[in-house]
Design a protein around this motif. Structure first.
Motif, PDB file in Angstrom:
ATOM      1  N   GLY A   2       0.803  -1.208   0.000  1.00 29.82           N
ATOM      2  CA  GLY A   2       0.000   0.000   0.000  1.00 29.82           C
ATOM      3  C   GLY A   2       0.839   1.263   0.000  1.00 29.82           C
ATOM      4  O   GLY A   2       0.307   2.347  -0.214  1.00 29.82           O
ATOM      5  N   ALA A   3       2.146   1.130   0.245  1.00 29.59           N
ATOM      6  CA  ALA A   3       2.943   2.325   0.494  1.00 29.59           C
ATOM      7  C   ALA A   3       4.103   2.547  -0.477  1.00 29.59           C
ATOM      8  O   ALA A   3       4.562   3.670  -0.630  1.00 29.59           O
ATOM      9  CB  ALA A   3       3.480   2.304   1.925  1.00 29.59           C
ATOM     10  N   VAL A   4       4.589   1.510  -1.109  1.00 27.92           N
ATOM     11  CA  VAL A   4       5.701   1.702  -2.046  1.00 27.92           C
ATOM     12  C   VAL A   4       5.283   1.218  -3.432  1.00 27.92           C
ATOM     13  O   VAL A   4       4.329   0.453  -3.565  1.00 27.92           O
ATOM     14  CB  VAL A   4       6.991   0.952  -1.612  1.00 27.92           C
ATOM     15  N   ASP A   5       5.994   1.672  -4.473  1.00 26.06           N
ATOM     16  CA  ASP A   5       5.576   1.216  -5.787  1.00 26.06           C
ATOM     17  C   ASP A   5       6.624   0.358  -6.487  1.00 26.06           C
ATOM     18  O   ASP A   5       6.644   0.265  -7.707  1.00 26.06           O
ATOM     19  CB  ASP A   5       5.148   2.399  -6.665  1.00 26.06           C
ATOM     20  N   SER A   6       7.477  -0.262  -5.696  1.00 20.08           N
ATOM     21  CA  SER A   6       8.447  -1.174  -6.287  1.00 20.08           C
ATOM     22  C   SER A   6       8.391  -2.516  -5.579  1.00 20.08           C
ATOM     23  O   SER A   6       8.519  -2.591  -4.355  1.00 20.08           O
ATOM     24  CB  SER A   6       9.848  -0.562  -6.168  1.00 20.08           C
ATOM     25  N   THR A   7       8.171  -3.580  -6.371  1.00 18.66           N
ATOM     26  CA  THR A   7       8.122  -4.897  -5.731  1.00 18.66           C
ATOM     27  C   THR A   7       9.475  -5.288  -5.160  1.00 18.66           C
ATOM     28  O   THR A   7       9.536  -6.071  -4.223  1.00 18.66           O
ATOM     29  CB  THR A   7       7.685  -5.998  -6.729  1.00 18.66           C
ATOM     30  N   SER A   8      10.575  -4.729  -5.715  1.00 21.46           N
ATOM     31  CA  SER A   8      11.883  -5.174  -5.229  1.00 21.46           C
ATOM     32  C   SER A   8      12.089  -4.784  -3.771  1.00 21.46           C
ATOM     33  O   SER A   8      12.713  -5.517  -3.010  1.00 21.46           O
ATOM     34  CB  SER A   8      13.006  -4.646  -6.117  1.00 21.46           C
ATOM     35  N   ILE A   9      11.557  -3.617  -3.366  1.00 18.80           N
ATOM     36  CA  ILE A   9      11.676  -3.223  -1.956  1.00 18.80           C
ATOM     37  C   ILE A   9      10.892  -4.188  -1.073  1.00 18.80           C
ATOM     38  O   ILE A   9      11.328  -4.573   0.007  1.00 18.80           O
ATOM     39  CB  ILE A   9      11.176  -1.773  -1.746  1.00 18.80           C
ATOM     40  N   ILE A  10       9.721  -4.605  -1.565  1.00 14.06           N
ATOM     41  CA  ILE A  10       8.898  -5.545  -0.786  1.00 14.06           C
ATOM     42  C   ILE A  10       9.621  -6.876  -0.641  1.00 14.06           C
ATOM     43  O   ILE A  10       9.650  -7.470   0.446  1.00 14.06           O
ATOM     44  CB  ILE A  10       7.530  -5.737  -1.468  1.00 14.06           C
ATOM     45  N   VAL A  11      10.243  -7.326  -1.744  1.00  5.18           N
ATOM     46  CA  VAL A  11      10.978  -8.590  -1.693  1.00  5.18           C
ATOM     47  C   VAL A  11      12.141  -8.489  -0.707  1.00  5.18           C
ATOM     48  O   VAL A  11      12.348  -9.373   0.137  1.00  5.18           O
ATOM     49  CB  VAL A  11      11.475  -8.997  -3.096  1.00  5.18           C
ATOM     50  N   ILE A  12      12.890  -7.370  -0.793  1.00  8.38           N
ATOM     51  CA  ILE A  12      14.035  -7.205   0.117  1.00  8.38           C
ATOM     52  C   ILE A  12      13.568  -7.154   1.576  1.00  8.38           C
ATOM     53  O   ILE A  12      14.134  -7.820   2.449  1.00  8.38           O
ATOM     54  CB  ILE A  12      14.838  -5.932  -0.242  1.00  8.38           C
TER      55      ILE A  12
END
Lengths: 210, 210
Positions: free
Chosen positions: A17-27
């Motif tokens: 809901g807060a960031v627009d990059s999946t890579s940050i979510i994965v990290i």
């Protein structure tokens, strides 16, 4: 394992809901899984070790007391039999019989006076490994969709579906084992996961706006 | 509480190595705290409820058995006394006395045959609240430095310092309560936190590079 599914699931949902990059979510997810598996696994291992040490030191103390404070131990043993409702004559006779075998007597005091069961020495290591491993496996489930999609919200949709199904299945079998109604148990586990994820999503949205 | 400190600490540390905005770390941390406090708190509450239900259903069964399968219950009670080392005469006498008072008998079977203690009905709610609240308080400690600095690595430095001190203090008092050597206990808790954070940092760095 339910925690291992729920917390990374909710974290990923919150970040979606807060960031627009999946890579940050994965990290973030991978970091959380690494942290959680070590904290829970190692924590479980050391807690098991502490339990073992505690048991051993209490056992040494009971042996000491049986040898050097025999009179007091006899009183304590009588008190146990009084507490379960035996009359004084039987309290004395039962205590006398138990006190004949020092090892059996200590074992009895450990279990029924102190309420301590002998911990399995291998259990600490096994349970640590199990906790750590299930945290990793559980954490990869809600995270895996984010590896394959571009937009966090797409990942979130698959993640919600996959995770809720897994929580339901997990809750079902856990309830079977513990003898609770499986459907109700499964729904409960699923609901906790959904609420945690919704809260994380809401809070993250709130802080993103701030 | 140690988990509440450790996991958000490690998550923030992991992200510090992989992203260059403190706001993402704050959002991820807040999401993790929300998720963890709900998952652990609600999970603890429902586990307590389940324990209560289990106790009550076992108690009803014992009452049923005492009424309708009296002969079997008498055998089981004798077996208990045999297991602690009483001879047959005392087994019979003790069982006879216990079986006189149905309530006391059931209480005895619950505690010593099944090893179940009566759960405190208020405990489930209280412990849920405690777990949830300590997860929030614990989680804000490692996260707070990131509110005040611009670069994640600066936040990480303060976070490491503050969190390791808190883990040490927490480990110290926890060891005091459980009767373990306080210094060794404090170092253990601190070490788990440090290892979890280091692992999260390393893994996040690895995935950032990939």
């Amino acid at each position: 394992m339910a925690d291992g599914l729920t917390v990374p699931f909710a974290l990923a949902a919150g970040l979606s809901g807060a960031v627009d990059s999946t890579s940050i979510i994965v990290i973030a997810g991978i970091a959380e899984i690494a942290a959680g598996s070590i904290a829970m696994g190692l924590g479980g291992y050391l807690a098991g070790k502490t339990e073992q040490d505690h048991y051993n030191s209490e056992k040494r103390r009971e042996y000491y007391e049986v040898d050097h404070l025999r009179h007091r131990e006899i009183e304590e043993t009588k008190e146990f039999f009084a507490s379960i409702g035996l009359d004084e004559e039987l309290q004395a006779k039962a205590t006398e019989q138990i006190a004949q075998d020092k090892d059996k007597w200590v074992q009895f005091m450990m279990k029924y006076e102190l309420g301590l069961e002998e911990p399995d020495p291998k259990r600490a290591r096994k349970s640590a490994f199990n906790i750590g491993a299930s945290y990793i496996v559980g954490g990869l489930v809600p995270l895996s969709p984010y590896f394959f999609v571009e937009h966090p919200i797409d990942g979130l949709k698959y993640s919600v579906a996959v995770t809720l199904i897994c929580l339901f299945i997990f809750g079902w079998f856990k309830s079977k084992v513990t003898g609770v109604n499986p459907l109700w148990g499964a729904l409960k586990v699923m609901l906790i996961g959904a609420m945690a994820a919704a809260a994380a999503f809401g809070v993250a949205k709130l802080f993103e706006g701030a």
